[in-house]
Design an enzyme around this catalytic site. Structure first.
Site: not given
Ligand code: AMP
Ligand code: MG
Length: 466
Positions: A138, A225, A53, A80-81, A50, A68, A215-216
């Site tokens: 974005r 992403d 952030r 931490d979002g 999901g 973002k 998911d990306n």
């Molecule tokens: P990513 O591979 O960077 O696209 O992230 C994988 C998952 O981790 C996605 O669901 C992102 O929303 C979540 N995510 C990455 N960094 C954070 C963050 N700092 N706080 C909350 N969720 C994160």
């Molecule tokens: Mg992602």
């Protein structure tokens, strides 16, 4: 992006705009939301993820606007979002650079400092440190990912799977017709085509996404992403910038087309309950393989200025890739310089591309002979083309960019910005708006990676920490 959204200069300088893009005010009558999606990460089912952030503010002129790094959402899990300035500058610059290269991508509208200090362990090696927090706003027609479809299929929630797929078709693929089994297949074919097209572009310019988890993967075939991505400096099919993927190099440059297909298999599995027939889905996936071979050949022909199709081109391309792989040679500089190759002077080929070699002293013996041989074959092949030198050069220069976001350029811009000076972020942004143009005022950026950047964190080594 400002113009597409209909914002005037006055608008974007207003207090209100600042409040919106930093998540401090809601656009009137809007209901911000975070999306639930799942994903396959590094080849394994990761379950629910999901927008951890990312917060969708709403739509303006049919463009979805998302923040973002604006703080926790219901999907933040234990994180931490937030986002740091480093990764936000990387996302901002690269997404715009991709757009101006003609590569489908999400866009960036703004980047703001939050004033927060955010704790990150850049290389995940037990050295956490505080960094400046930032938010990128974005923009995309939609931020839907393969993972949005996968989550409903995994939960066997066919009602929502259908609602989402119908919504996507009606809003983003309306010319496919009213949703029904046949149209779902057409939809899958479209997503397959768009994904392939995007990856061929990545291969053309030497972009390595770094985290091609499902998911990306955008359902519109947009590059999305921007995390530990990187740009090839030395041409190397086995290169990945992502240290998290160091062991298996699943997402290495040369493997991106295969991973695109693997991800499409996951999407096919997710859509299967709406179609209930495997054969037509498999046919589309099989088609990806042959289209890839064909489109990849066409792309390489364009990079070499070959506009007629000759059967033997595939051998010429293969031997070029072998040569490029043997000795470290800058991909961007090589192809740009090659645009000025004269078929009457094959012996001058090496001299022409001299500046692209990282280790010119290794260009001896068999390696040198192979290169000379290649230039001879290339010159012979160009004899068959019936366009002028000038026309070929000009056309090649619209395929082989002069400027890309070199890994060290982004890092230099980040280091300066971190000290409060955003001049380099602005310079790089201006430069990358016209990547195919000569831009003599920026000639200093048409240069190989400096040696200090070879093993520097942020330049050749990146992680998902952002
Ligand atoms: P990513 O591979 O960077 O696209 O992230 C994988 C998952 O981790 C996605 O669901 C992102 O929303 C979540 N995510 C990455 N960094 C954070 C963050 N700092 N706080 C909350 N969720 C994160
Ligand atoms: Mg992602």
């Amino acid at each position: 992006m400002q113009q597409e959204l209909g914002f005037s200069d006055e608008d974007i300088q207003s207090k209100e705009f600042l409040l919106y893009v930093t998540g401090n005010a809601n656009i009137e009558n809007s209901k911000p939301f975070a999306m639930c999606y799942a994903g396959h990460q590094f080849g394994n089912w990761a379950g629910q993820l999901g927008d951890g952030r990312a917060i969708n503010l709403g739509e303006i002129k049919n463009w979805a606007l998302q923040l973002k790094g604006a703080g926790p959402t219901p999907y933040s899990r234990t994180a931490d979002g937030l986002a740091v300035l480093r990764s936000s500058i990387r996302e901002y610059l690269c997404s715009e650079a991709m757009h101006h290269l003609g590569i489908p991508s999400t866009r960036s509208l703004s980047i703001s400092l939050t004033g927060d200090q955010v704790l990150r362990d850049v290389l995940y090696n037990g050295n956490p440190a505080y960094e400046k927090g930032a938010i990128v706003s974005r923009v995309a027609k939609t931020f839907l990912r393969f993972g949005n479809f996968e989550i409903f299929a995994a939960r066997n929630d066919l009602k929502n799977l259908k609602t989402l797929t119908d919504y996507t078709i009606k809003n983003h693929f309306p010319r496919l017709g009213n949703p029904c089994k046949e149209v779902y297949l057409k939809f899958f074919q479209e997503v397959t085509n768009k994904t392939l097209e995007m990856i061929i572009h990545w291969q053309r310019v030497g972009f390595v996404h770094g985290v091609m988890n499902t998911d990306n993967m955008s359902i519109l075939g947009l590059t999305i992403d921007y995390g530990p991505y990187g740009w090839l400096e030395g041409f190397d099919l086995g290169w990945t910038p992502n240290t998290t993927d160091k062991q298996h190099k699943r997402y290495r440059y040369g493997n991106q087309p295969n991973i695109g297909l693997w991800n499409l298999y996951q999407l096919a599995n997710a859509l299967y309950p709406l179609i209930n027939a495997a054969a037509p889905l498999e046919k589309i996936l099989e088609g990806y393989k042959s289209s890839f071979a064909q489109k990849s050949l066409e792309m390489m022909r364009a990079k070499l200025g070959l506009f007629l199709a000759e059967k033997t081109d595939i051998n010429l391309i293969q031997s070029l890739e072998d040569n490029l792989q043997v000795i470290e040679i800058d991909m961007t500089i090589f192809f740009r310089l090659l645009s000025s190759f004269k078929k009457e002077q094959p012996e001058k080929g090496i001299e022409l591309i001299q500046d692209a070699f990282y280790t010119p002293d290794k260009l001896v013996g068999e390696i040198l002979n192979d290169w000379k041989h290649w230039f001879d074959s290339y010159a012979k092949r160009l004899e068959k083309e019936n366009i002028s030198y000038e026309e070929r050069e000009q056309r090649m220069k619209t395929t082989n960019p002069k400027y890309v976001l070199r890994n060290y350029m982004a890092q230099l811009a980040i280091d300066k910005a971190d000290k409060g000076d955003v001049s380099l972020v602005k310079e790089v942004y201006e430069l990358l708006k016209k990547p195919y143009s000569e831009q003599p005022e920026f000639e200093h950026w048409f240069a190989k990676r400096p040696e200090w950047a070879r093993h520097k964190v942020g330049c050749s080594m990146l992680s998902c920490s952002s």
